[in-house]
Enzyme design. Structure first.
Site, short mmCIF file in Angstrom:
data_model
loop_
_atom_site.label_atom_id
_atom_site.label_comp_id
_atom_site.label_asym_id
_atom_site.label_seq_id
_atom_site.Cartn_x
_atom_site.Cartn_y
_atom_site.Cartn_z
N VAL A 42 0.58 -0.96 0.02
CA VAL A 42 0.46 0.46 0.46
C VAL A 42 0.68 1.34 -0.02
O VAL A 42 0.22 2.56 -0.35
CB VAL A 42 -0.90 -0.16 1.05
N ASN A 84 -7.45 -2.37 6.46
CA ASN A 84 -7.32 -2.65 7.22
C ASN A 84 -5.68 -2.78 7.78
O ASN A 84 -4.91 -3.42 8.81
CB ASN A 84 -8.23 -3.53 7.34
N TYR A 108 3.53 4.76 15.98
CA TYR A 108 1.69 3.59 16.29
C TYR A 108 0.85 4.31 16.19
O TYR A 108 -0.67 5.00 15.33
CB TYR A 108 1.44 2.23 16.45
N ALA A 109 0.76 5.65 17.37
CA ALA A 109 -0.13 6.27 17.80
C ALA A 109 -0.49 7.28 16.76
O ALA A 109 -1.65 8.33 17.16
CB ALA A 109 0.22 6.63 19.63
N ALA A 110 0.94 7.83 16.50
CA ALA A 110 0.60 8.96 15.49
C ALA A 110 0.17 8.49 14.01
O ALA A 110 -0.98 9.47 13.57
CB ALA A 110 2.30 9.35 15.21
N THR A 111 0.52 7.10 14.07
CA THR A 111 -0.97 6.81 12.70
C THR A 111 -2.10 6.92 12.94
O THR A 111 -2.62 7.05 11.57
CB THR A 111 -0.41 6.05 12.26
N LYS A 112 -2.11 6.10 13.63
CA LYS A 112 -3.92 5.52 14.42
C LYS A 112 -5.08 7.27 14.59
O LYS A 112 -5.95 7.26 14.08
CB LYS A 112 -4.06 4.68 15.06
N ILE A 157 -7.39 -6.68 20.35
CA ILE A 157 -7.72 -7.97 19.75
C ILE A 157 -7.07 -8.76 19.55
O ILE A 157 -5.99 -8.17 19.76
CB ILE A 157 -8.27 -7.30 18.13
#
EC number: 1.1.1.100
Length: 246
Positions: free
Chosen positions: A63, A89, A154-158, A187
């Site tokens: 992607v 996703n 990860y937090a920055a991307t989300k 999850i």
């Protein structure tokens, strides 16, 4: 069936939450393109679904690569004539504390989790605008809302995914396209297998439902947001976390 004759692309559709989404979409009547960087996972999922009698295809895609993303969308249009739903996703983690995080760790997560969502959405949105309708569903995380130790990248991307979701909802809503996000909590997937068992037990205790989520818990929200039941939802972020961050 809630998605009868709809055409959906699900990135990261070869395993985990994406695979559950593909299975559920197929059961509800959709034609699904399982897009995944892992040819092994993607082909295996597609083979299982084809054996069950569903109309499904695999497309290998990185992607981050805009050319490959365009080829994925062109493939979908050529094979099925349209694209009604995009589920962004695909995502990764490369966790580290701030002072120990390398440029490579930061950049790779940003590229896949943020730029990848941008690449796919930009390409698909152009086709949806021509159709006058469509659904874009982005996968964020509760970490993108509340942050988390050791997950700067990860937090920055989300958090960025939420910002893009709300921006695109305003841009694309007038053109008949809704854009919403799902923010899973913890999850049970390959991603959470990296978390120490003791910490997972603590998370279960903090969660009012006293369990971790299952991929199907998130896939059901993917289904809802793609269905006619969500016709008037636009720019929303749905937490799927068992009440962990109440």
């Amino acid at each position: 069936m809630r998605l009868k004759d709809k055409v959906a692309i699900i990135t990261g559709g070869g395993s985990g939450i994406g695979k559950e989404g593909a299975v559920l979409y197929c059961k509800e009547g959709a034609k699904v393109v399982v897009a995944d960087f892992s040819e092994e996972n993607g082909q295996k999922t597609v083979a299982e679904l084809k054996d069950a009698g569903f109309e499904v295809s695999f497309f290998k895609v990185n992607v981050v690569d805009g050319k490959q993303v365009k080829e994925m969308v062109d493939f979908t249009i050529e094979k099925y004539g349209r694209v009604d739903v995009l589920v962004n996703n695909a995502g990764i983690t490369q966790d580290s504390m701030l002072l120990k995080m390398t440029d490579e760790q930061f950049d790779r997560v940003i590229d896949i989790n943020l730029k990848g969502v941008f690449n796919c959405s930009r390409e698909v949105a152009a086709k949806m605008i021509e159709q006058g309708s469509g659904r874009i569903i982005n996968t964020s995380s509760v970490v993108g809302v509340y942050g988390n130790v050791g997950q700067t990248n990860y937090a920055a991307t989300k958090a960025g995914v939420i910002g893009m979701t709300k921006s695109w909802a305003k841009e694309l809503g007038p053109k008949g396209i809704t854009v919403n996000a799902v923010a899973p909590g913890y999850i049970q997937t390959e991603m959470t297998k990296k978390i120490p068992e003791k910490l997972l037990e603590m998370i279960k205790e903090k969660t009012p439902l006293k369990r971790l989520g299952q991929p199907l818990d998130v896939a059901k929200v993917y289904l809802f947001l793609a269905s006619s039941e969500a016709d008037f939802l636009n720019g929303t972020v749905v937490n799927v976390d068992g009440g962990l961050v109440l």
